[in-house]
Every structure is written in structure tokens, then in C-alpha cells.
Write an enzyme that holds these catalytic residues in place. Structure first.
Site, PDB file in Angstrom:
ATOM      1  N   THR B  10      17.892   6.173 -40.571  1.00 41.84           N
ATOM      2  CA  THR B  10      16.760   5.651 -41.339  1.00 41.84           C
ATOM      3  C   THR B  10      17.223   4.720 -42.452  1.00 41.84           C
ATOM      4  O   THR B  10      16.778   3.571 -42.548  1.00 41.84           O
ATOM      5  CB  THR B  10      15.974   6.831 -41.964  1.00 41.84           C
ATOM      6  OG1 THR B  10      15.637   7.740 -40.911  1.00 41.84           O
ATOM      7  CG2 THR B  10      14.717   6.347 -42.633  1.00 41.84           C
ATOM      8  N   VAL B  11      18.145   5.216 -43.296  1.00 38.54           N
ATOM      9  CA  VAL B  11      18.542   4.444 -44.475  1.00 38.54           C
ATOM     10  C   VAL B  11      19.414   3.255 -44.081  1.00 38.54           C
ATOM     11  O   VAL B  11      19.179   2.124 -44.519  1.00 38.54           O
ATOM     12  CB  VAL B  11      19.252   5.349 -45.507  1.00 38.54           C
ATOM     13  CG1 VAL B  11      19.792   4.522 -46.664  1.00 38.54           C
ATOM     14  CG2 VAL B  11      18.287   6.416 -46.018  1.00 38.54           C
ATOM     15  N   LYS B  92      23.774  11.964 -51.528  1.00 38.11           N
ATOM     16  CA  LYS B  92      23.794  12.818 -52.727  1.00 38.11           C
ATOM     17  C   LYS B  92      24.769  13.972 -52.608  1.00 38.11           C
ATOM     18  O   LYS B  92      25.366  14.389 -53.585  1.00 38.11           O
ATOM     19  CB  LYS B  92      22.401  13.348 -53.028  1.00 38.11           C
ATOM     20  CG  LYS B  92      21.762  14.109 -51.872  1.00 38.11           C
ATOM     21  CD  LYS B  92      20.355  13.629 -51.597  1.00 38.11           C
ATOM     22  CE  LYS B  92      19.989  13.962 -50.170  1.00 38.11           C
ATOM     23  NZ  LYS B  92      18.847  13.231 -49.667  1.00 38.11           N
ATOM     24  N   GLU B 116      23.189   4.491 -56.774  1.00 36.08           N
ATOM     25  CA  GLU B 116      21.782   4.547 -57.212  1.00 36.08           C
ATOM     26  C   GLU B 116      20.885   5.242 -56.182  1.00 36.08           C
ATOM     27  O   GLU B 116      20.019   6.048 -56.521  1.00 36.08           O
ATOM     28  CB  GLU B 116      21.272   3.121 -57.442  1.00 36.08           C
ATOM     29  CG  GLU B 116      19.803   3.018 -57.808  1.00 36.08           C
ATOM     30  CD  GLU B 116      19.512   3.647 -59.164  1.00 36.08           C
ATOM     31  OE1 GLU B 116      20.071   3.180 -60.165  1.00 36.08           O
ATOM     32  OE2 GLU B 116      18.756   4.628 -59.222  1.00 36.08           O
ATOM     33  N   GLY B 174       7.713  13.280 -40.552  1.00 38.85           N
ATOM     34  CA  GLY B 174       9.101  12.841 -40.709  1.00 38.85           C
ATOM     35  C   GLY B 174       9.631  13.022 -42.123  1.00 38.85           C
ATOM     36  O   GLY B 174      10.714  12.541 -42.454  1.00 38.85           O
ATOM     37  N   GLU B 177      13.211  17.724 -42.305  1.00 41.99           N
ATOM     38  CA  GLU B 177      14.092  17.912 -41.163  1.00 41.99           C
ATOM     39  C   GLU B 177      13.619  19.106 -40.337  1.00 41.99           C
ATOM     40  O   GLU B 177      12.845  19.939 -40.815  1.00 41.99           O
ATOM     41  CB  GLU B 177      15.522  18.208 -41.657  1.00 41.99           C
ATOM     42  CG  GLU B 177      16.068  17.222 -42.653  1.00 41.99           C
ATOM     43  CD  GLU B 177      16.510  15.922 -42.006  1.00 41.99           C
ATOM     44  OE1 GLU B 177      16.915  15.960 -40.834  1.00 41.99           O
ATOM     45  OE2 GLU B 177      16.428  14.873 -42.665  1.00 41.99           O
ATOM     46  N   LYS B 192      20.892  16.227 -56.670  1.00 43.67           N
ATOM     47  CA  LYS B 192      20.399  15.086 -57.455  1.00 43.67           C
ATOM     48  C   LYS B 192      20.435  15.381 -58.949  1.00 43.67           C
ATOM     49  O   LYS B 192      20.683  14.482 -59.758  1.00 43.67           O
ATOM     50  CB  LYS B 192      18.984  14.736 -57.001  1.00 43.67           C
ATOM     51  CG  LYS B 192      18.938  14.171 -55.578  1.00 43.67           C
ATOM     52  CD  LYS B 192      17.524  14.152 -55.038  1.00 43.67           C
ATOM     53  CE  LYS B 192      17.445  13.488 -53.663  1.00 43.67           C
ATOM     54  NZ  LYS B 192      16.098  13.621 -53.073  1.00 43.67           N
ATOM     55  N   GLY B 288      12.648   7.485 -47.903  1.00 44.86           N
ATOM     56  CA  GLY B 288      12.068   6.489 -47.003  1.00 44.86           C
ATOM     57  C   GLY B 288      12.996   5.304 -46.840  1.00 44.86           C
ATOM     58  O   GLY B 288      13.744   4.959 -47.755  1.00 44.86           O
TER      59      GLY B 288
END
Lengths: 398, 398
Positions: B10-11, B92, B116, B174, B177, B192, B288
């Protein structure tokens, strides 16, 4: 880095104190000049009323302008830039008017002109806006950008008091000036929205910007809206579609579920929408000595560390297009000639549908005893079903 | 700037698309390698499973790591840094564990390590935290840092459904998981919060961090809290006083007037408090493809433009001191041995007063059928008068 501060009121004094606290930091900042009026008591050795001597000091790096107002701030900023000094300002009135000129003169003299503190006080709004624009296509800004008017509306909602009582309370707390016109009539928001819009869309801030304020809001308005599950805020909104831009500053009705509705006291909340990043919102103190001073010192540190800001020439075309902000309004008073007005009532208001901001602003200006409240898209969606029912009912009985 | 993307889920895919869109910008970014598993279909010519060849490409500038998980991401990041490549990561888990090591290795090899996107997704949270820390003394962080758990709690509150139904809905969308443990048990927030706390206070992220999640929350809990004018969120909180630090991740009760209470769906909201700037809060999409990709590309552009980030060595002493986060709790279940528990009831909960987070975390871990909800300071102040009345009433009838 040697700094001159022009003006030593709330913000200027805050910068002086914050720089003094920073002496332990790696970056050495030093206030070497404080420009004050000839009559100002000389409480610090750096104080002087000789502007020419200050900008001719070859060791001086940065001029921090906190005088406020358009002139002579405009001339002082130009002179400092032309003498090769970086300029950092908190002055929204002069930035909203002369942003393009300052940017050009700074570039010509190879110095920086930064103005984070002019908009949103301690909220790092403009730099986040710049940064979002670096990778994203921005199409919408909206914000509570004036703490004084937000405090007044919040007091009216939470304490059940009339406008005048809330205003006096704001004045006693030092949130409002003796002449509160700029705050309550939307002028202050207008300046900040001009600057935000210019940064977001890279346009000259001199676009058309219909503006009205919260002067006419009564306690009964706040209660009526509460009954409808709605909250009133003074807000600025601007949108872009291609080369078309529209903006408005108006008392704005938002849904109770929004972060805007829960922005208390003299806080600010500003939002942007980008195609990739979606909604981003930023909340904090929009004024006050210490928060505003942090914004100024951040700009000074960017200059000290060579941090580049986004290059903007504010020269993108901006075709004024009120179609982009056609919206619904709740109106009361002498509404006979009000644009878009229907015979549907929402609480004690008439419903005015699909009106251009500039058209409504003209009606408001010529009807000082009437009131027009703009609905945010979400508030409009919440109220519209009720309006439809009412209108059907009316037709059924007509 | 030539970029290698490690992992193309995704990322990673979002980064590829955003970089492709940016080709018109001044800064020329180019994805020259995409590292995928040997079995991954080769849908783009840049795809390869030869990591050594990628980091030995002398034209490569930046490695973007989006593999997730601790190993082999940890070894890949170290290898890239040691080959003189800048590294940008969204991971993370690996940053929370190895932030100090990555920072040291990057400095030794004169490259940047930026992260970031690891915390807050599209919200520019870490850079604003870094920047606030540049001029201010920060003493408190708090945030909704996991969109999945926020979506679940929001669905339970707005749709009246049980935890399992809301979880299935999150999985269908989505957001969650197949194995949602990291999200609902607070592990994701813990990572985080470690990273945020390390950046804010310049400490090693390996401090004690009592953590529990929202697994045991029922629809009846949400309703009971709504009756009390309160809202439940999964939150991380950390505080500092001098060299003392405390932190906790727990289901946290907030007042309805807070921005936290109005953070909907899978959005995140993170807050900092600084001595000068006061409260700053940042709202946006915490996950997202497109929002997270903007955060990664922002880091890549900082490297391209030579924008310096705040220098942190994460070596400030951090004395674990739970006294800083002693707090009040609403508890239910087998509360006989619950620390701090009183015989006062608030709705259907027992009131547990002045408990250390680590002590409560141990009780929660050993009582899987019980529930402990942490109260924010404002929620505690709202409930305490009721508790006092109830306690007095009990004594009167005892």
C-alpha cells in the site's frame, strides 16, 4: 545572528524574552536594537528611535517588524530589505496588502521575507501550508482565525450572555482592543485569509473577498442554533478550481460534530484539503505574546540555519469565481429583498439557498439590522432535509 | 534524486504514484529501483529482488523503506546507511526499536535518516514536534495515533454495534489486518508514542511504557460513558518533568468538549504542550496510501533541498517516573484486587483513584475479563464531583 525588533508592545516584548531564554541553545541569537517611538521610556540599552542607524548597522542580520498597521511598517520593511536585511513580521495588515512587493524586493536583494506569525499566531500554519503545497494540489482552506471573535461567540454559547457583555469580557482580558472593529467585523480574518490563500494557491492576495462579521449576532441566535444542533463561528473559507478562486469571511454555521464547533475561548483552528493528504487541521493559540513570539523566532531560526521556504511568486492567475462558493444561508430581519430567500423557515430564520458570497455581502452591508449566517457544506446537508419538509408542508397547505 | 523503494505494498505503491505525479515539479525525483520478493510479479521494469545490487548503485541517493516489521528491515536500513544512502522509512516498529542506532550510523556516514511517515501518517506531526522543540520546552504529548481502533470505537458509538461487528467492518474496509492485535491491543500506538516521545524529549525510545488496548470494550461501556457525557478513545500520553519521563497507552476517557472526542472514523489527532506555545493539536489521516506517501515524499524533498532537521542524539537521561502520570480509572469486572479501587460507583464502574500506569497495566494483564479505562485530567475533573457525592452518600448510609 543579530536582530533588531521594531516596536516593543506585546509581540515585540515576547520576542525579546524568548530570544533571551534561547541563549543556551546552539544557535546564538542576539537582540542588538529595539526601535521605539521617541517618547517611549528607554527601559533597555538597545532601545533607539533612529531607524536609519539601525538598518545601516552592518552587523545586523534580521529585522523583526511588530509595529502593526500598514504605514509606516510597509516603508520600514522595504527599507530593511533594500539594506540587505532579512525581515520577519507578525503584521497581517501589511503582509495582506504588500506580500507580492515584499517577496520581489527580498529576492532582488538576496534576503528572506518570512511572516509565519502574521497568521494563526503560535500555530505553525503557513509553513505547514507551504509544505503541503510542495507535494500536493490544495483546493480548500477554512479557519477560525480570530481569537477575539471566537472568545465572544464561545462566551455567548457557554455563559448565555449577550454580545456586548462577551465583548466587554474580551476587552477586560486583553483579547479585544478598545476599538474591536477589526476583530468582530472580520477585517482581521480577511487579512489572514488573504495571506493563507496566497500561500496555498500562489496567487496575489488582492483577490475579491466578500467579508462581514458577527456584530449583529444576538444571544437568541446562539440559542436557536443550539436547538438545531449547530454552532456559530466567525470563519474564513477559500477554494480553488484550476485558475478559479473564491473566498468569503462570514459568520458561519458548523455542525456540532466538527472540530471547529469545539474550538474554545480564544483558540484558532485552521484546515486545509489536499488531493493526496486529504484533510489536515491545526489547532492552537492564534495570538498572545509567547505563542506569537515562537512563530517569529522559528522564522529567525530558519534564516539562521538556511532552511529554505517554498518559493512563491504569488503570480498564478486567480480568476474570481463566486460559483465555487455558492452556499446556503440562514437569514433574519428585513429579508424581503434578500437574495435566494425562500418562504421556508429553519427555527426562526428564513432559508436562503444557493447565493454567491459577494451578493450576500452586499445585502448584509445595506441591511445593518438584518443577519445572514453562512452554512458550512456539512451544516447545509444537516439542515436541508428539514427545509425540504417545511417547504413541502407549506405547499401542501397553500 | 534517484530513489529505491523497498516493498511495494500500500505505502510503497503510494510513493511510486506520488513521485510519478511530481515529475512536473522543479525537484526531479525518480524511482530507479523497487525491491520486491523473488515471487512478486514483475509489473514494473524497476522491480528486482537483488538488494545488494540496489545499494551498490552509485547513482542511487535515497532508500525508501516500506517493508514493515523489525527484521529484515533493520538490517536493510543499516546496510543502506552504511553504503552512503539516505534512508526514509514509514516503519514504526523498526524506528521505535532502533532509532538511536539508525541516527548514529547515519551521522557516521554523513547521510540522513528521516521517518515522518512512521507516526501520524499524513499528519506532519514529527516535523512539527521537532520544530516546536527547537524553541520551546515541551512537557506533554497526547494522541489518537491508531486509525483502526479509532474507527472501531467511533462505529461502536455512532452505530451502536458491538466490538466484533465494528472490527469486521474495519477489516472489510481494509483499515484492519486479518490479525488486528497490533492495532486493538495498543502495540501500534506504543511504537508511535515511543517515537514521538523520543523526538519531543530527545530520549532513547526504550523507556518503560505500560500498554493495554480496547479488546475488552463492550457496547454497554460506550453507552454508559455517553450517559456520563464522556467519550472513549485509545490514546497514548507521555509527560516530562526535568529528567523524569512517564508514558502510557490505554483506553482513555475524554470529555465531550475536547477535539479528541470529535476525531471521527480512522482519523488521528495528536497534541503537544509547550511552555511558550501552549497547546498545539494536529488532525488528519493517520494511514492510507496517498496520505502516508505525502509524508515520505516530504522527507525525500527535505533531503533533495538540504533542509536540516533538528539534531537529536536521543541520549538525554529519562528517569522512569510513574508519579508524573498517576491517574484515575473507571474499572469493572473482578475489581477486588484492583489497585486504587474505592467503593464509589460512577455509572456501572468502580472508581479507582491515583494509580500508577504500570500498576494498572499489571492488573489489566492478569485480569483479562476486567476492564480499566484511564481518565484524561479533564475527564477526571468532570467526574470527581459525582464520585465525592456518591462516596458521601455511602458513608451517610453506612
Amino acid at each position: 545572528m543579530q536582530i533588531a525588533i521594531l516596536g516593543y508592545g506585546t509581540v515585540g516584548g515576547g520576542v525579546g524574552r524568548l530570544v533571551a531564554q534561547q541563549q543556551h541553545q546552539v544557535q546564538q541569537l542576539q537582540v542588538t536594537h529595539i526601535f521605539v517611538r521617541p517618547t517611549h521610556p528607554r527601559t533597555q540599552p538597545e532601545m533607539s528611535d533612529d531607524f536609519e542607524a539601525i538598518i545601516n548597522d552592518s552587523h545586523l542580520d534580521v529585522v523583526v517588524e511588530t509595529l502593526g498597521g500598514v504605514e509606516p511598517a510597509h516603508q520600514y520593511i522595504l527599507a530593511a530589505l533594500r539594506h540587505g536585511k532579512h525581515v520577519v513580521t507578525a503584521n497581517k495588515a501589511v503582509v495582506a496588502r504588500y506580500l507580492q512587493e515584499f517577496t520581489q524586493v527580498a529576492a532582488a536583494h538576496h534576503v528572506h521575507f518570512y511572516y509565519e506569525a502574521s497568521t494563526g499566531g503560535g500555530i505553525p500554519w503557513l509553513r505547514n501550508l507551504e509544505q503541503a503545497a510542495r507535494v500536493d494540489s490544495l483546493d480548500r482552506l477554512a479557519g477560525i482565525l480570530n481569537g477575539t471573535s471566537n472568545y465572544i461567540l464561545d462566551q455567548m454559547a457557554s455563559q448565555g450572555v449577550e454580545f456586548e457583555v462577551a465583548l466587554r469580557s474580551a476587552q477586560q482580558l486583553g483579547y479585544a482592543e478598545a476599538d474591536p472593529t477589526a476583530d468582530v467585523a472580520g477585517i482581521d480574518v480577511q487579512n489572514k485569509l488573504r495571506i493563507s490563500t496566497a500561500v496555498a494557491f500562489n496567487v496575489d492576495p488582492q483577490f475579491a473577498l466578500p467579508t462581514w462579521g458577527i456584530n449583529g449576532v444576538r444571544q437568541s441566535d446562539i440559542r436557536d442554533l443550539q436547538r438545531l444542533g449547530l454552532t456559530l463561528k466567525l470563519m474564513g473559507t477559500s477554494v480553488r478550481h484550476g485558475d478559479h478562486v473564491a473566498a468569503v469571511v462570514a459568520p458561519t454555521v458548523v455542525v456540532n460534530d466538527s472540530l471547529f464547533a469545539h474550538t474554545p475561548g480564544n483558540f484558532n483552528l485552521v484546515a486545509l484539503h489536499g488531493e493526496s493528504v486529504g484533510d489536515l487541521q491545526f489547532y492552537g493559540q492564534g495570538a498572545g505574546a509567547a505563542p506569537t513570539a515562537t512563530a517569529i523566532v522559528q522564522d529567525v531560526l530558519d534564516i539562521a540555519h538556511g532552511v529554505p521556504h517554498l518559493h512563491r511568486d504569488f503570480a498564478q492567475p486567480a480568476i474570481s469565481d463566486d460559483d465555487l462558493l455558492t452556499g446556503d444561508y440562514l437569514v433574519r430581519g428585513a429579508v424581503g429583498a434578500c437574495p435566494g430567500v425562500t418562504d421556508s423557515m429553519v427555527g426562526s430564520y428564513y432559508w436562503a439557498a444557493d447565493v454567491h458570497p459577494a451578493v450576500m455581502a452586499r445585502w448584509v452591508a445595506s441591511h445593518p439590522d438584518s443577519l445572514a449566517l453562512r452554512l458550512s457544506p456539512a451544516a447545509s446537508a444537516q439542515v436541508r432535509p428539514t427545509v425540504a419538509q417545511l417547504a413541502q408542508g407549506r405547499r401542501a397547505f397553500a
